[in-house]
Write a protein that holds these residues in place. Structure first.
Motif, mmCIF file in Angstrom:
data_model
loop_
_atom_site.group_PDB
_atom_site.id
_atom_site.type_symbol
_atom_site.label_atom_id
_atom_site.label_comp_id
_atom_site.label_asym_id
_atom_site.label_seq_id
_atom_site.Cartn_x
_atom_site.Cartn_y
_atom_site.Cartn_z
ATOM 1 N N GLN A 1 -3.662 6.221 -8.786
ATOM 2 C CA GLN A 1 -4.493 5.323 -7.962
ATOM 3 C C GLN A 1 -4.902 4.518 -9.045
ATOM 4 O OE1 GLN A 1 -7.770 8.039 -6.583
ATOM 5 N NE2 GLN A 1 -7.100 7.810 -4.639
ATOM 6 N N THR B 1 -1.779 -1.353 -4.009
ATOM 7 C CA THR B 1 -2.889 -0.534 -3.607
ATOM 8 C C THR B 1 -2.461 1.081 -3.528
ATOM 9 O OG1 THR B 1 -4.252 -2.076 -2.630
ATOM 10 C CG2 THR B 1 -4.873 0.277 -2.209
ATOM 11 N N VAL B 2 -2.829 1.848 -4.514
ATOM 12 C CA VAL B 2 -2.218 3.337 -4.156
ATOM 13 C C VAL B 2 -3.457 4.031 -3.690
ATOM 14 C CG1 VAL B 2 -1.367 5.122 -5.569
ATOM 15 C CG2 VAL B 2 -0.994 2.955 -6.221
ATOM 16 N N VAL C 1 0.927 -1.110 -0.154
ATOM 17 C CA VAL C 1 0.080 0.082 -0.141
ATOM 18 C C VAL C 1 0.805 1.227 -0.072
ATOM 19 C CG1 VAL C 1 -1.828 1.298 1.142
ATOM 20 C CG2 VAL C 1 -1.847 -1.324 1.271
ATOM 21 N N THR D 1 3.616 6.882 -8.520
ATOM 22 C CA THR D 1 2.164 6.019 -8.522
ATOM 23 C C THR D 1 1.005 7.109 -8.490
ATOM 24 O OG1 THR D 1 2.380 5.747 -6.230
ATOM 25 C CG2 THR D 1 3.291 4.061 -7.616
ATOM 26 N N SER E 1 -6.098 -5.966 -13.227
ATOM 27 C CA SER E 1 -6.913 -5.473 -12.725
ATOM 28 C C SER E 1 -8.098 -6.296 -11.954
ATOM 29 C CB SER E 1 -7.819 -4.319 -13.321
ATOM 30 O OG SER E 1 -6.818 -3.247 -13.538
ATOM 31 N N SER F 1 -3.192 0.939 -9.325
ATOM 32 C CA SER F 1 -3.668 -0.269 -8.268
ATOM 33 C C SER F 1 -3.904 -1.320 -8.946
ATOM 34 C CB SER F 1 -4.855 0.343 -7.293
ATOM 35 O OG SER F 1 -4.445 1.313 -6.624
#
Lengths: 114, 111
Positions: free
Chosen positions: A84, A112-113, A12, A82, A38, A87
């Motif tokens: 979002q 996970t961003v 994360v 990074t 994804s 992710s």
């Protein structure tokens, strides 16, 4: 090792930070792949290394993404600044180019961003 | 990178039913592989095919290497709940070449 090993298994990170994902292929495997997936979706090809040949980088989505493979073994996928939308699960796979060869996957690194 | 055309994209079936999915390419391949991915895990190899026309079984799974070398089929007989997952095909043009993956078939088995 016995299988393709990836680390970290989960990461994360805050938006804007850089991340590095590591892949340790099966010993002796000269081909190495990175894919992005994804949730519930297919495999998005990122990059392919084969021996000493120039890697196929055609799948890297932007210049924030890069990958290295040092010594023909371990590979590192780096994502800079990074976002979002980065992710996803990042999957590494390796194979040995011989007749009857197959490709083996690691368990993936979940990014996970936030 | 190239992706293979895999269909159907998703399937919802009753437990006990048979399942069929396929993969096609505009290029000739010398190797076809079929994988299953369970949630939260990496894809795992189910069946490997190395010869045109080859028909190979693995338990309730049967896969065929199309004689045109441009397609492959995977059949699952008498589906059970643990068959749930995403199934991927992969093809390779020749030894030492890159593998290309299908877009995946998501299978849901309703008990």
């Amino acid at each position: 090792g016995a299988g393709v090993s990836q680390s970290p298994s989960n990461k994360v990170t805050e938006k804007g930070k850089d991340v590095e994902l590591r892949c340790d292929p099966i010993s002796g495997h000269t081909a190495l792949y990175w894919y992005r997936q994804s949730l519930g979706q297919g495999l998005e090809f990122l990059i392919y290394f084969q021996g000493n040949s120039a890697p196929d980088k055609s799948g890297l989505p932007s210049d924030r993404f890069s990958a290295e493979r040092t010594g023909g073994s371990v590979s590192t996928l780096t994502i800079q600044r990074t976002q979002q939308e980065d992710s996803a699960v990042y999957l590494c796979a390796s194979s040995f180019p011989s007749s009857g060869n197959t490709i083996y996957f690691g368990e993936g690194s979940w990014l996970t961003v936030v | 990178g190239q992706q293979l055309n895999q269909s159907p994209q998703s399937m919802f079936i009753q437990e006990g039913e048979d399942v069929s999915m396929n993969c096609t390419s505009s290029s000739i391949f010398n190797t076809w592989l079929w994988y299953k991915q369970d949630p939260g895990e990496g894809p795992v190899l189910l069946i490997a095919l190395y010869k045109a026309g080859e028909l190979t079984s693995n338990g309730r799974l049967t896969a065929q290497f199309g004689i045109t070398r441009k397609d492959s089929f995977l059949n699952i007989s008498a589906s059970i709940p643990s068959d749930v997952g995403i199934y991927f095909c992969a093809g390779q043009r020749g030894t030492g070449n890159q593998f290309y993956f299908g877009t995946g078939t998501s299978l849901t088995v309703i008990p």
